[in-house]
Design an enzyme around this catalytic site. Sequence first.
Site, mmCIF file in Angstrom:
data_model
loop_
_atom_site.group_PDB
_atom_site.id
_atom_site.type_symbol
_atom_site.label_atom_id
_atom_site.label_comp_id
_atom_site.label_asym_id
_atom_site.label_seq_id
_atom_site.Cartn_x
_atom_site.Cartn_y
_atom_site.Cartn_z
ATOM 1 N N PRO A 121 -3.975 0.027 19.270
ATOM 2 C CA PRO A 121 -3.745 -0.406 17.888
ATOM 3 C C PRO A 121 -3.741 0.710 16.839
ATOM 4 C CG PRO A 121 -5.911 -1.094 18.653
ATOM 5 C CD PRO A 121 -5.210 -0.536 19.835
ATOM 6 N N TYR A 168 4.202 6.282 10.185
ATOM 7 C CA TYR A 168 3.281 5.205 9.823
ATOM 8 C C TYR A 168 4.028 4.084 9.094
ATOM 9 C CZ TYR A 168 -1.048 2.932 8.420
ATOM 10 O OH TYR A 168 -2.057 2.016 8.272
ATOM 11 N N LYS A 215 1.113 -0.402 15.314
ATOM 12 C CA LYS A 215 2.519 -0.487 15.713
ATOM 13 C C LYS A 215 2.861 -1.708 16.589
ATOM 14 C CE LYS A 215 4.353 2.840 13.512
ATOM 15 N NZ LYS A 215 4.208 2.322 12.155
ATOM 16 N N TYR A 241 -8.908 5.401 7.991
ATOM 17 C CA TYR A 241 -9.067 5.737 9.414
ATOM 18 C C TYR A 241 -10.113 6.843 9.480
ATOM 19 C CZ TYR A 241 -4.724 3.210 10.434
ATOM 20 O OH TYR A 241 -3.757 2.237 10.571
ATOM 21 N N HIS A 275 0.840 -1.207 0.000
ATOM 22 C CA HIS A 275 0.000 0.000 0.000
ATOM 23 C C HIS A 275 0.870 1.250 0.000
ATOM 24 C CE1 HIS A 275 -4.238 -1.426 0.765
ATOM 25 N NE2 HIS A 275 -3.520 -2.522 0.629
#
Length: 393
Positions: free
Chosen positions: A293, A384, A297, A201, A72
């Site tokens: 979560p 990220y 990570k 998100y 991704h």
Amino acid sequence: MKTQVAIIGSGPAGLLLGQLLHTQGIDNIILDRVSPGYILERIRAGVIEQGFVDLMKEAGVAERMLREGEVHHEVDIAVHEEYHTINLTELTGGKSVTVYGQTEITHDLMDARNASGQISFYDAKNVTPHDMKSDKPYVTFEKDGEKHRIDCDYIAGCDGSHGVCRPSIPAGVLKEYERVYPFGWLGLLSDTPPVDYELIYVKSDEGFALCSKRSETRSRYYVQVPLDEKVENWSDDRFWEELKRRIPDDAAARLVTGPSIEKSIAPLRSFVVEPMQYGNMFLLGDAAHIVPPTGAKGLNLAASDVNTLYRILVKTYKEGRKDLTARYSEIALRRVWNGVRFSWWMTNMLHHFYRDSIEDKIRDSEISFFLACEHRRRILAEQYVGLPYEEIV
Ligand code: FAD
Ligand code: DHB
């Protein structure tokens, strides 16, 4: 029995460490208190950093991940109906994340373990580390009613948050840092096509939601729920309705629903112990730290601990660098605290804490601030995809 490294716990941390050590000719034995089948049934993480993928390659177990995992280059954040795309690859000079389930990783590592000839004991009872401060530590356990002892050079505590290694360190040695959040994530796994190719998100007035996936035919969704919520109160229909209320209208309109394969609630917590070692016993992964979560990570931090200990042990055995093992905790903790901070930050920005409070308005302002321009989005993207692993010198 004798081995060089006794590994307690056969989750992703223990299995990956065992496989990496094996590739360098370092003998190890893995012990777990449950069966392989039980471990493989756990539905957990899904987003893998590049550093983890590279470690899997180094361990010779990345073939299926590279074939079936989805790379991704972007991730979406939707704030009150408005989408913001974080172009991970452009913002980080070429990095990306891979979507590949923890269950699949564990499967691949267990297959490699079976082929390696290294010994593992499952359903091992009363696993106990001893003499960790000495240069002759050992581990005892029971299997099928018989008592066993493993003499070793080092013990790797990869036994998760409810394991035996951390509690076996004498009182007063460890300092614990903890934050409990007033909510959990209700997760649902279903064999339905994901609502979008990219992960989304979602920050909405009704609370946080996440649209994730395991493949083009398997979806993983989460909604924020109060800490005291019970999974029995959530029929599949209720879950889908709540998810639709939270995600942007266009996503809700194309959401494909179906029966759940798994549904559970995970409480959110930040937790770290210092130091992450006691003499010749090291703590790795969830045995030493837990993150909420948000930002994916937890598993990735376990992999970075494995990277640190693996490289230290290789230098110790191959180059006689006896000084390095004492520095494991100090090195591992630097990256751990970065991950803990990022997960805490993402959790704070994206969740509802107390409706209509000044803090929730400030959270809205903070996410808008970070999404508003490229150099701030880069700060998010770099974390990220995962910060680089520290070199062991
Ligand atoms: P574990 O996977 O917990 O493995 C520890 C092993 O040690 C287990 O097999 C256990 O049986 C064994 N063990 C325990 N006690 C003993 C004992 N006394 N003797 C012998 N063996 C023992 N992370 C993400 O990045 N993204 C996510 O979406 C995500 N979702 C999660 C959802 C849930 C419900 C949970 C619990 C965790 C989630 N995580 C997520 C976190 C991630 O799954 C963990 O960080 C990861 O599993 C850590 O791996 P580990 O090998 O350190 O520990
Ligand atoms: C998943 C979990 C996460 O915590 C996250 O940030 C992204 C994806 C998942 O389970 O797919």
